[in-house]
Motif scaffolding. Sequence first.
Motif, PDB file in Angstrom:
ATOM      1  N   GLU A  62       0.835  -1.200   0.000  1.00  0.00           N
ATOM      2  CA  GLU A  62       0.000   0.000   0.000  1.00  0.00           C
ATOM      3  C   GLU A  62       0.869   1.249   0.000  1.00  0.00           C
ATOM      4  N   GLU A  63       0.428   2.269  -0.739  1.00  0.00           N
ATOM      5  CA  GLU A  63       1.195   3.515  -0.850  1.00  0.00           C
ATOM      6  C   GLU A  63       0.870   4.479   0.278  1.00  0.00           C
ATOM      7  N   ASN A  64       1.770   5.467   0.421  1.00  0.00           N
ATOM      8  CA  ASN A  64       1.561   6.620   1.307  1.00  0.00           C
ATOM      9  C   ASN A  64       1.229   6.204   2.736  1.00  0.00           C
ATOM     10  N   GLN A  65       2.031   5.296   3.304  1.00  0.00           N
ATOM     11  CA  GLN A  65       1.889   4.935   4.706  1.00  0.00           C
ATOM     12  C   GLN A  65       3.254   5.003   5.376  1.00  0.00           C
ATOM     13  N   PRO A  66       3.303   5.253   6.677  1.00  0.00           N
ATOM     14  CA  PRO A  66       4.601   5.353   7.358  1.00  0.00           C
ATOM     15  C   PRO A  66       5.355   4.031   7.293  1.00  0.00           C
ATOM     16  N   ASP A 117       7.959   5.824  -0.158  1.00  0.00           N
ATOM     17  CA  ASP A 117       6.532   5.617   0.093  1.00  0.00           C
ATOM     18  C   ASP A 117       5.766   5.197  -1.153  1.00  0.00           C
ATOM     19  N   ARG A 118       6.429   5.105  -2.301  1.00  0.00           N
ATOM     20  CA  ARG A 118       5.751   4.727  -3.547  1.00  0.00           C
ATOM     21  C   ARG A 118       5.664   3.205  -3.673  1.00  0.00           C
ATOM     22  N   ARG A 119       4.579   2.744  -4.302  1.00  0.00           N
ATOM     23  CA  ARG A 119       4.402   1.321  -4.590  1.00  0.00           C
ATOM     24  C   ARG A 119       4.035   1.088  -6.057  1.00  0.00           C
TER      25      ARG A 119
END
Length: 235
Positions: free
Chosen positions: A84-88, A155-157
């Motif tokens: 998942e993108e944009n997660q710590p 943070d990119r997937r």
Amino acid sequence: MAATRNALTTVICLLLFAGSISQPTTNQWPRTNWTDVLRPRASEDLEIPPDAYYEQEDDITTVSSKTVLTNDGMSKKCDYNPCEENQPPCGELAATNKCLCPGSTSDLEAPRPPFLKTATWSGSEVVLRWCSPYSFVKAYKVTVGGKERQIFGSDRRNGGVGPIETVSEVCLVATNDAGDSEGSCMMYKPGDGNLPIKAGLIGGALGLLLLLLLAILLWRRRRQRRVQNNSSFSA
């Protein structure tokens, strides 16, 4: 008469004396204490050597400590999806929520390889989708045919890498200050992604051709009717 009595007295005394010597009293038989026989000796009560006893004590202590570790607040896993993108990062979630990141490595080690899921044609460029490793990652590098093509943030997937015109090996590498991971690679074939577009173009061209033929047929029919009407008026 007196001699007879003396003889009888002597015989009786001899018999009494012999009986007192040949028959032992009950006090002369050895006593057997059956309680002592049935009761085990002190050395037989515990046959476990002292070392083994202490080993058992250690085992009990170890089990107790494991139970405490299992029931504390660090037993739950972090709510982290590596795809998942944009997660710590998982390490930040562990420090904030006091949870566990399974097998996560620190920034002192090179990252483990990511997982490259797909490489598909989106209509204008090839788009990659991947999952991050359980490691500290600063960036992702993409190579096409052995040449570096694109760099993405940690943070990119997914991301586009532009068009790929020939069959090429696409690889994704995770990197940090300690080094680069091994590459996660797959072969990309341009024909597979362009086939739906080509089919759509061919279908559209055939549709236009049919409409053009239909328009020509309608025009010729109207023209024939006009010719027929003009000939009837002339007659």
